[in-house]
Design a protein around this motif. Structure first.
Motif, PDB file in Angstrom:
ATOM      1  N   ASN A 101      25.917  15.262  17.588  1.00  0.00           N
ATOM      2  CA  ASN A 101      24.969  16.212  16.991  1.00  0.00           C
ATOM      3  C   ASN A 101      23.541  15.684  16.988  1.00  0.00           C
ATOM      4  OD1 ASN A 101      25.487  14.242  15.084  1.00  0.00           O
ATOM      5  ND2 ASN A 101      25.869  15.651  13.394  1.00  0.00           N
ATOM      6  N   THR A 261      31.935  24.997   9.629  1.00  0.00           N
ATOM      7  CA  THR A 261      30.476  25.141   9.637  1.00  0.00           C
ATOM      8  C   THR A 261      30.039  25.837  10.918  1.00  0.00           C
ATOM      9  OG1 THR A 261      30.234  23.131   8.329  1.00  0.00           O
ATOM     10  CG2 THR A 261      28.295  23.907   9.518  1.00  0.00           C
ATOM     11  N   SER A 262      30.557  25.360  12.034  1.00  0.00           N
ATOM     12  CA  SER A 262      30.431  26.097  13.289  1.00  0.00           C
ATOM     13  C   SER A 262      31.751  26.838  13.515  1.00  0.00           C
ATOM     14  CB  SER A 262      30.131  25.143  14.442  1.00  0.00           C
ATOM     15  OG  SER A 262      31.177  24.197  14.589  1.00  0.00           O
ATOM     16  N   ALA A 298      26.666  28.720  14.004  1.00  0.00           N
ATOM     17  CA  ALA A 298      26.624  28.952  12.553  1.00  0.00           C
ATOM     18  C   ALA A 298      27.656  30.001  12.171  1.00  0.00           C
ATOM     19  CB  ALA A 298      25.224  29.387  12.109  1.00  0.00           C
ATOM     20  N   GLY A 300      30.759  29.411   9.470  1.00  0.00           N
ATOM     21  CA  GLY A 300      30.753  29.208   8.031  1.00  0.00           C
ATOM     22  C   GLY A 300      29.361  28.911   7.499  1.00  0.00           C
ATOM     23  N   ASN A 301      28.538  28.310   8.328  1.00  0.00           N
ATOM     24  CA  ASN A 301      27.164  28.017   7.925  1.00  0.00           C
ATOM     25  C   ASN A 301      26.397  29.295   7.601  1.00  0.00           C
ATOM     26  OD1 ASN A 301      24.900  26.437   7.402  1.00  0.00           O
ATOM     27  ND2 ASN A 301      24.283  26.338   9.541  1.00  0.00           N
ATOM     28  N   SER A 302      26.662  30.369   8.356  1.00  0.00           N
ATOM     29  CA  SER A 302      26.017  31.651   8.055  1.00  0.00           C
ATOM     30  C   SER A 302      26.449  32.176   6.694  1.00  0.00           C
ATOM     31  CB  SER A 302      26.360  32.682   9.141  1.00  0.00           C
ATOM     32  OG  SER A 302      25.707  32.383  10.352  1.00  0.00           O
ATOM     33  N   ASN A 304      27.651  30.368   4.187  1.00  0.00           N
ATOM     34  CA  ASN A 304      27.076  29.471   3.174  1.00  0.00           C
ATOM     35  C   ASN A 304      25.617  29.817   2.906  1.00  0.00           C
ATOM     36  OD1 ASN A 304      29.292  27.840   2.594  1.00  0.00           O
ATOM     37  ND2 ASN A 304      28.905  26.497   4.324  1.00  0.00           N
ATOM     38  N   TRP A 305      24.859  30.009   3.989  1.00  0.00           N
ATOM     39  CA  TRP A 305      23.448  30.379   3.841  1.00  0.00           C
ATOM     40  C   TRP A 305      23.314  31.678   3.052  1.00  0.00           C
ATOM     41  CZ3 TRP A 305      21.749  35.004   6.064  1.00  0.00           C
ATOM     42  CH2 TRP A 305      20.392  35.299   5.840  1.00  0.00           C
ATOM     43  N   ASN A 308      24.172  31.084  -0.673  1.00  0.00           N
ATOM     44  CA  ASN A 308      23.159  30.280  -1.365  1.00  0.00           C
ATOM     45  C   ASN A 308      21.836  31.016  -1.523  1.00  0.00           C
ATOM     46  OD1 ASN A 308      24.965  28.153  -1.554  1.00  0.00           O
ATOM     47  ND2 ASN A 308      24.270  27.189   0.339  1.00  0.00           N
ATOM     48  N   VAL A 340      20.717  29.257  13.481  1.00  0.00           N
ATOM     49  CA  VAL A 340      20.278  27.944  13.978  1.00  0.00           C
ATOM     50  C   VAL A 340      20.283  27.914  15.510  1.00  0.00           C
ATOM     51  CG1 VAL A 340      20.998  26.667  11.927  1.00  0.00           C
ATOM     52  CG2 VAL A 340      22.636  27.002  13.784  1.00  0.00           C
TER      53      VAL A 340
END
Length: 500
Positions: A101, A261-262, A298, A300-302, A304-305, A308, A340
């Protein structure tokens, strides 16, 4: 009954699973380590972190399982891909491992594609990206020539750990395939690529099959942990290949969708398919076959964002509690998860996410459902590439990760992928695949199919596509595919403003 040990060497932790011949999980343990970032875009670890974590995990397992030292028969590995380990004359580490990464190598990637381009795709079946190993080597050559001059051997993370345990150096096909140095069809390091970038092939380890025994645990570790017999060490595999194996995907009728996350959509490939770099294509841990993989940066990252930013104080269950009351399509609201940038099928670091179609009807529940649908549409891009290339349809898709924990999302996956979705009874990730390699390598089973029948169990509840929902999502997916070309130039301009 003996034990096998599967070691999953991840990005932020190392996990060990003990399984027996009946496919039962006997014990597990993990140890975390840090990621160092000495400069923007840099992501590094010292290989010693992995060794310390391994020793900590073995100590925990020895304490938890009374007969561990007497009954352990074999070890294998799943490892983070691409990360560069460099060793000097006495096998000492000469530079911290540059991780998958790490994004310092954009310039080197451009140089590689400019100089080799189509030939690289023909040999490796992939385009080169910042995460891969070859551009990291070029970065060292260009920016740390005094370090590069000391390099006597290049390794990948799990292979370094196997070397520490056995004293023998090897790299297996599935991890080698992610270096941009490996000829996927010939199963050998590419002379053409190495010569082009002045890499002496002698610094690369020998390549072997995932089931190859690379040695036995050396006397130092055998004595330290009180091992009562020679413990065989098998080469193992790349984490995504091991994850697919651990989910039981041993033929081409099934696919795996992993929502962390991805997001990853992967499938078994019995023969070479040239996706022209739109999908990753690598050698598998299963002998003489391959796997393809699409990535949503993104997933799970999406979610999470979104939580939050717009659902502060809410848990995921609360955030998603009412999505089932919203019809498929979120009443005309569409989300693209490019927050991202994106990987598959658009290799675009400047594209950004969108909510399209917002009006006054839309509430939190509509936005929440649209996020789940958009993430799933992004993964469908990979599914469509795979099914179109092979003129086939997946019978079942195994869902793992966060998306497998929410029944509404599971039904969305069934409807959007138009396939039956199933879940694992016990989800342990790539570590199970590593255990399966150790079990088959140790001759507990004759092949991975018979091992799968013992080691992998699925939940009885399945999610089948609903005809009306499938039809609606097919129409909406076509609209989703229009968003990227419509917003590409706008996002490229806007990201420039973000840098001011």
């Amino acid at each position: 009954m003996g034990y096998v040990l599967g070691i999953d060497l991840g990005t932020s932790s190392l996990k060990g699973l003990i399984m027996n011949k009946a496919g039962q999980l006997v014990a597990e343990a993990s140890a975390e380590y840090r990621i160092d970032s000495p400069a923007p875009g840099f992501s590094e670890q010292h290989p010693e972190y992995w060794v310390i974590a391994f020793e900590e995990v073995i100590t925990k397992l020895s304490f938890d399982v009374a007969d561990f030292s007497a009954k352990l028969e074999a070890i294998s590995f799943s490892g983070q891909m691409h990360s560069l380990v460099t060793l000097g004359e006495n096998n000492e580490v000469v530079y911290p491992a540059i991780l998958w990464n790490d994004v310092r190598t954009t310039k080197q990637c451009a140089e590689i594609m400019e100089q080799l381009g189509d030939q690289l795709k023909e040999i490796t079946k992939n385009i080169v990206l910042e995460g891969f190993t070859l551009p990291k080597i070029l970065w060292l050559q260009q920016n740390k020539p005094e370090i590069w001059a000391k390099v006597q051997k290049i390794m990948l993370p799990k292979d370094y750990l196997a070397f520490v345990l056995t004293g023998n150096m090897a790299c297996e096909y599935s991890d080698a395939a992610g270096t941009s140095l490996f000829d996927i069809e010939k199963h050998e390091w590419s002379t053409a690529i190495c010569d082009k970038f002045e890499i002496d092939k002698d610094i690369l380890p020998s390549v072997v099959a995932s089931l190859a025994q690379v040695g036995v645990v050396n006397e130092v570790y055998a004595n330290r942990f009180g091992l009562k017999q020679d413990v065989k060490v098998f080469a193992g595999g790349a984490d995504n290949a091991c994850a697919a194996l651990g989910a039981g995907i041993v033929n081409e009728d099934y696919a795996l969708v992993s929502l962390g996350t991805s997001g990853v959509f992967s499938s078994f490939e019995p023969e070479i398919v040239n996706y022209q770099g739109k999908l990753h294509f690598f050698n598998h841990v299963i002998p003489d076959v391959y796997y393809s993989m699409g990535v949503t940066l993104a997933a799970g990252n999406s979610l999470n964002w979104f939580k939050n930013t717009f659902g502060k104080g809410l848990g995921f269950d609360e955030l998603l509690a009412d999505v089932h009351t919203v019809a498929p399509g979120s009443e005309g609201l569409l989300f693209t998860p490019y927050i991202v940038g994106e990987r598959t099928p658009h290799i675009d670091s400047k594209i950004r996410g969108s909510f399209i179609g917002i009006d006054t009807r839309h509430e939190l529940k509509h936005f929440a459902r649209a996020v789940l649908e958009g993430i799933t549409f992004s993964l469908k891009d990979a599914q469509v590439l795979m099914e179109t290339a092979k003129n086939k349809k997946f019978k079942q898709i195994i869902s793992v990760g966060g998306g497998a924990r929410n029944t509404d999302w599971m039904q969305m996956q069934a409807d959007i992928f138009d396939a039956e979705i199933i879940r694992l009874e016990v989800e342990q990730g790539p570590g199970v695949g590593a255990c399966m390699i150790a079990a088959v390598g140790n001759a507990w089973f004759t092949d991975f199919e018979s091992c799968r029948d013992t080691f992998v169990q699925y939940q009885k509840e399945t999610f089948k596509p609903k005809k009306d929902n499938v039809a609606n999502y097919e129409k909406l997916y076509e609209v989703y595919r229009e968003v990227y070309p419509a917003t590409k130039n706008i996002c490229a301009t806007l990201t420039g403003f973000g840098e001011i």
